[in-house]
Write a protein that holds these residues in place. Structure first.
Motif, mmCIF file in Angstrom:
data_model
loop_
_atom_site.group_PDB
_atom_site.id
_atom_site.type_symbol
_atom_site.label_atom_id
_atom_site.label_comp_id
_atom_site.label_asym_id
_atom_site.label_seq_id
_atom_site.Cartn_x
_atom_site.Cartn_y
_atom_site.Cartn_z
ATOM 1 N N THR A 36 40.068 -2.256 16.273
ATOM 2 C CA THR A 36 40.160 -1.471 15.060
ATOM 3 C C THR A 36 40.182 0.026 15.376
ATOM 4 O O THR A 36 39.556 0.469 16.333
ATOM 5 C CB THR A 36 38.997 -1.809 14.101
ATOM 6 O OG1 THR A 36 39.155 -1.102 12.894
ATOM 7 C CG2 THR A 36 37.654 -1.483 14.709
ATOM 8 N N ASP A 37 40.920 0.757 14.568
ATOM 9 C CA ASP A 37 40.950 2.201 14.684
ATOM 10 C C ASP A 37 39.614 2.763 14.185
ATOM 11 O O ASP A 37 38.922 2.123 13.386
ATOM 12 C CB ASP A 37 42.074 2.785 13.825
ATOM 13 C CG ASP A 37 43.465 2.332 14.254
ATOM 14 O OD1 ASP A 37 43.620 1.875 15.406
ATOM 15 O OD2 ASP A 37 44.389 2.423 13.428
ATOM 16 N N LEU A 38 39.269 3.950 14.636
ATOM 17 C CA LEU A 38 38.095 4.642 14.119
ATOM 18 C C LEU A 38 38.550 5.497 12.943
ATOM 19 O O LEU A 38 39.482 6.300 13.079
ATOM 20 C CB LEU A 38 37.465 5.521 15.204
ATOM 21 C CG LEU A 38 36.272 6.370 14.756
ATOM 22 C CD1 LEU A 38 35.108 5.479 14.315
ATOM 23 C CD2 LEU A 38 35.832 7.297 15.869
ATOM 24 N N PRO A 53 29.967 6.154 16.139
ATOM 25 C CA PRO A 53 30.000 5.196 17.250
ATOM 26 C C PRO A 53 31.079 4.136 17.053
ATOM 27 O O PRO A 53 31.425 3.780 15.925
ATOM 28 C CB PRO A 53 28.606 4.565 17.198
ATOM 29 C CG PRO A 53 28.185 4.703 15.765
ATOM 30 C CD PRO A 53 28.838 5.950 15.249
ATOM 31 N N ILE A 54 31.594 3.657 18.171
ATOM 32 C CA ILE A 54 32.558 2.552 18.155
ATOM 33 C C ILE A 54 32.470 1.857 19.509
ATOM 34 O O ILE A 54 32.187 2.493 20.526
ATOM 35 C CB ILE A 54 34.003 3.031 17.862
ATOM 36 C CG1 ILE A 54 34.937 1.830 17.655
ATOM 37 C CG2 ILE A 54 34.494 3.990 18.926
ATOM 38 C CD1 ILE A 54 36.277 2.184 17.029
ATOM 39 N N THR A 55 32.662 0.557 19.509
ATOM 40 C CA THR A 55 32.706 -0.200 20.757
ATOM 41 C C THR A 55 34.147 -0.626 20.982
ATOM 42 O O THR A 55 34.767 -1.231 20.107
ATOM 43 C CB THR A 55 31.774 -1.429 20.700
ATOM 44 O OG1 THR A 55 30.446 -0.962 20.464
ATOM 45 C CG2 THR A 55 31.815 -2.210 22.000
ATOM 46 N N VAL A 56 34.665 -0.286 22.159
ATOM 47 C CA VAL A 56 36.055 -0.578 22.509
ATOM 48 C C VAL A 56 36.066 -1.410 23.777
ATOM 49 O O VAL A 56 35.584 -0.956 24.820
ATOM 50 C CB VAL A 56 36.857 0.730 22.707
ATOM 51 C CG1 VAL A 56 38.268 0.435 23.161
ATOM 52 C CG2 VAL A 56 36.865 1.550 21.426
ATOM 53 N N ASP A 57 36.552 -2.630 23.680
ATOM 54 C CA ASP A 57 36.611 -3.536 24.829
ATOM 55 C C ASP A 57 35.262 -3.614 25.549
ATOM 56 O O ASP A 57 35.196 -3.573 26.780
ATOM 57 C CB ASP A 57 37.696 -3.099 25.823
ATOM 58 C CG ASP A 57 39.092 -3.117 25.219
ATOM 59 O OD1 ASP A 57 39.301 -3.863 24.241
ATOM 60 O OD2 ASP A 57 39.961 -2.385 25.713
ATOM 61 N N THR A 138 41.977 9.358 11.339
ATOM 62 C CA THR A 138 42.067 8.071 12.017
ATOM 63 C C THR A 138 42.406 8.311 13.482
ATOM 64 O O THR A 138 43.354 9.033 13.799
ATOM 65 C CB THR A 138 43.143 7.184 11.368
ATOM 66 O OG1 THR A 138 42.817 7.020 9.982
ATOM 67 C CG2 THR A 138 43.213 5.817 12.040
ATOM 68 N N ILE A 139 41.590 7.690 14.336
ATOM 69 C CA ILE A 139 41.840 7.757 15.770
ATOM 70 C C ILE A 139 42.200 6.339 16.201
ATOM 71 O O ILE A 139 41.421 5.406 16.006
ATOM 72 C CB ILE A 139 40.614 8.296 16.530
ATOM 73 C CG1 ILE A 139 40.271 9.689 15.976
ATOM 74 C CG2 ILE A 139 40.896 8.346 18.025
ATOM 75 C CD1 ILE A 139 38.965 10.250 16.439
ATOM 76 N N ALA A 140 43.392 6.191 16.739
ATOM 77 C CA ALA A 140 43.947 4.876 17.051
ATOM 78 C C ALA A 140 43.149 4.161 18.142
ATOM 79 O O ALA A 140 42.693 4.777 19.108
ATOM 80 C CB ALA A 140 45.399 5.005 17.485
ATOM 81 N N TYR A 141 43.023 2.859 17.963
ATOM 82 C CA TYR A 141 42.322 2.021 18.933
ATOM 83 C C TYR A 141 42.913 2.178 20.329
ATOM 84 O O TYR A 141 42.171 2.284 21.300
ATOM 85 C CB TYR A 141 42.388 0.557 18.479
ATOM 86 C CG TYR A 141 41.672 -0.370 19.429
ATOM 87 C CD1 TYR A 141 40.322 -0.632 19.259
ATOM 88 C CD2 TYR A 141 42.340 -0.967 20.487
ATOM 89 C CE1 TYR A 141 39.645 -1.464 20.137
ATOM 90 C CE2 TYR A 141 41.668 -1.797 21.368
ATOM 91 C CZ TYR A 141 40.325 -2.044 21.180
ATOM 92 O OH TYR A 141 39.658 -2.866 22.050
#
Length: 155
Positions: A36-38, A53-57, A138-141
């Motif tokens: 998902t995008d932030l 915060p975001i978790t990526v992979d 929006t910041i792309a995944y």
């Protein structure tokens, strides 16, 4: 009478153990992690930096957003270009400043995202690397995933 009660109890237990009447469990299917995008609501961004915060992979990351002295929104990763390898190169808010938790260097909102090319400064996310509307940034995944290595030692 005791024998009869024992037989009934044994039959009930056997039915319960065998799962008679119960639906068999569906096999668990592995699912891909949600990519998902932030999305940062514009109305949340003020002169005091806020962290998203975001978790990526499987990598925990944070993006910070703040309004500069002219009201423009600036974004950066919550990690320092110099101190990120220490794992402590993240920022905390002191008043309206950001302070590197590794070296103690202070930044104002006007310096966030300036990407001064090395040195102790937040890792910028430029306007080209995000999409901004009146409602959201929006910041792309995919961009986040390509940047996750700077959070490899993050504590």
């Amino acid at each position: 009478m005791k024998r009869m009660m024992f037989a009934v109890l044994a039959a009930v237990m056997a039915l319960g153990i065998s799962g008679c009447g119960a639906k068999e469990a569906e096999p668990v299917q592995e699912t891909e992690p949600v990519q998902t995008d932030l999305v940062i609501p514009v109305n949340e961004v003020t002169e005091t930096a806020k962290f998203y915060p975001i978790t990526v992979d499987g990598t925990d990351m944070e993006v910070l957003a703040v309004r500069d002295s002219e009201g423009h929104i600036r974004t950066a990763f919550n990690t320092c270009q110099s101190c990120y390898t220490s794992g402590n190169g993240r920022y905390a808010v002191e008043g309206t400043d950001l302070v590197c938790q590794n070296c103690g260097f202070h930044f104002t909102a006007d310096q966030v995202g300036a990407n001064v090319g090395g040195g102790c400064s937040p890792w910028a996310i430029s306007a080209d690397e995000r999409t901004e509307t009146a409602e959201a940034i929006t910041i792309a995944y995919d961009f986040l995933a390509s940047s996750k290595n700077i959070f490899a030692n993050w504590k």
